[in-house]
Design a protein around this motif. Structure first.
Motif, PDB file in Angstrom:
ATOM      1  N   ILE A 191       1.064  -1.207  -0.199  1.00 45.16           N
ATOM      2  CA  ILE A 191      -0.187  -0.010   0.036  1.00 45.16           C
ATOM      3  C   ILE A 191       0.814   1.260   0.053  1.00 45.16           C
ATOM      4  O   ILE A 191       2.040   1.270   0.696  1.00 45.16           O
ATOM      5  CB  ILE A 191      -0.919   0.157   1.146  1.00 45.16           C
ATOM      6  CG1 ILE A 191      -1.722  -1.176   1.451  1.00 45.16           C
ATOM      7  CG2 ILE A 191      -1.831   1.278   1.277  1.00 45.16           C
ATOM      8  CD1 ILE A 191      -2.626  -1.098   2.679  1.00 45.16           C
ATOM      9  N   ALA A 197      -0.837   6.553   6.442  1.00 46.22           N
ATOM     10  CA  ALA A 197       0.254   5.568   5.862  1.00 46.22           C
ATOM     11  C   ALA A 197       0.366   4.601   6.995  1.00 46.22           C
ATOM     12  O   ALA A 197       0.407   3.295   6.934  1.00 46.22           O
ATOM     13  CB  ALA A 197       1.577   6.037   5.257  1.00 46.22           C
ATOM     14  N   ALA A 231       1.349   1.412   5.374  1.00 48.99           N
ATOM     15  CA  ALA A 231       1.786   1.802   4.049  1.00 48.99           C
ATOM     16  C   ALA A 231       3.120   2.422   3.976  1.00 48.99           C
ATOM     17  O   ALA A 231       3.634   3.046   4.974  1.00 48.99           O
ATOM     18  CB  ALA A 231       0.743   2.480   3.373  1.00 48.99           C
TER      19      ALA A 231
END
Ligand SMILES: Cc1cc2nc3c(=O)[nH]c(=O)nc-3n(C[C@H](O)[C@H](O)[C@H](O)COP(=O)(O)OP(=O)(O)OC[C@H]3O[C@@H](n4cnc5c(N)ncnc54)[C@H](O)[C@@H]3O)c2cc1C
Length: 320
Positions: free
Chosen positions: A202, A223, A228
């Motif tokens: 991601i 994130a 991510a």
């Protein structure tokens, strides 16, 4: 069944995910034989065997660390000569592509770089690539020599497929001509604790809409809630809001994650060139006419400073 060499990317025997993806793809073509160079072969062999390696050819030599890639090419060539494989697969990292290209020149083969998929064909493996800023998807086959193919991270989901993973020592002679460029010092990059941008499943990226370095923690928080990596558009990087190492696009990194979230990014062609092959694309932009909405799977028209924190809270809440 024909054997397929898979070059192992690892850190002291901890095998990195793109290699497990390569093993999964290699099984479509033949029996994977892993080539592990450097320390940690025993640790690596367990993981490699779990993911289908019938054999693990290994060699360790100080030259692998002391010089740039050429000694590793010597070793991969030795593996190639020992096995006579149907194909050689490497990860599409900077190092993987250089080793692959040098091997292909030495053995007189064609090379395909940055494949995003691989399938068996009657006349050899067929590689899918996404080209011209991801405007075209092509399928290609190498017609000369043993195919050497580098594959982008996240091109396949790693699948477990237990195999013998027998460890065999590879005899390697490092040529004098491979010692042309010595590594004189190493400076470890400061770790953010986040996954590597090009390998992350991601990626959450921020653009000019983030409006300042002081606001990037909004992107980082989302994130981190998703595990991510953080990316940035060139506009954000040129403004000095985020490091160049995180730039996504034509003159930055090329990413192909399972999920790409673009916040405050308009979707210029040069940005798309680096992220268009992402499996699912989400954009948050306050301009409903922004070109990024032409390529998204999910779009949110709204202010990122409202939408992104709300999304972060929701992700955290669902994770409990
Ligand atoms: C040779 C060349 C190479 C290039 N290489 C790259 C590259 O590698 N990577 C790259 O990214 N670009 C690259 N570019 C630059 C590219 O053309 C664009 O200029 C750049 O991508 C624009 O970045 P951006 O989308 O962040 O900014 P903008 O185009 O200015 O878009 C900002 C967006 O944020 C939205 N926005 C503003 N405020 C908010 C808010 N509060 N909430 C939600 N949305 C908001 C706006 O509606 C707008 O759509 C290159 C250009 C050239 C010429």
């Amino acid at each position: 069944m024909a054997e397929v060499l898979v070059y192992v990317d690892h850190v002291d025997g901890a095998v990195r995910k793109p290699t497990l993806e390569l093993l999964t793809l290699a099984r479509r073509i033949g029996e994977p034989v892993a080539v592990h160079l450097g320390p940690g072969a025993d640790t690596a062999a367990t993981t490699l065997a779990e993911h289908g390696a019938v054999k693990v050819l290994t060699a360790d030599a100080p030259e692998f660390a002391d010089y740039l890639v050429a000694p590793k090419v010597d070793a991969l060539q030795a593996a190639y000569e020992a096995v006579s494989p149907a194909a050689v697969l490497l990860p599409s990292s900077t190092e993987g592509k250089e080793i692959g290209a040098r091997l292909a020149v030495r053995i007189g083969s064609g090379i395909i770089t940055d494949a995003v998929d691989l399938e068996a064909g009657d006349e050899g493996p067929v590689a899918t690539q996404s080209v011209f800023a991801a405007s075209y998807t092509t399928k290609s086959r190498i017609t000369k020599g043993t195919p050497v193919i580098t594959v982008k991270p996240n091109s396949a989901a790693p699948e477990a497929a237990p195999a013998a993973g027998t460890v065999e020592q590879l005899a390697v002679t490092v040529a004098e001509s491979s010692k042309g460029t010595k590594v004189v010092s190493r400076t470890p990059r400061e770790s953010t604790g986040r996954p590597d941008l090009t390998e992350a499943a991601i990626v959450v990226s921020g653009g000019r809409g983030v409006n300042g370095a002081e606001n990037f923690p909004v992107i980082e928080a989302l994130a981190d809630s998703l595990g991510a990596a953080v990316g940035a558009s060139r506009a954000a990087v040129d403004a000095g809001w985020y490091p160049h190492t995180n730039q996504v696009g034509q003159t930055g990194k090329s990413v192909s994650p399972q999920l790409y979230i673009a916040a405050g990014i308009s979707g210029a062609i040069q940005h798309r060139a680096g992220m268009q092959t992402s499996k699912t694309i989400v954009a948050i932009n306050k301009d409903a006419e922004a070109p990024i909405f032409d390529l998204v799977d999910y779009g949110v028209v709204g202010d990122l400073f409202e939408v992104v924190p709300a999304l972060t809270d929701e992700v955290k809440a669902r994770k409990g």
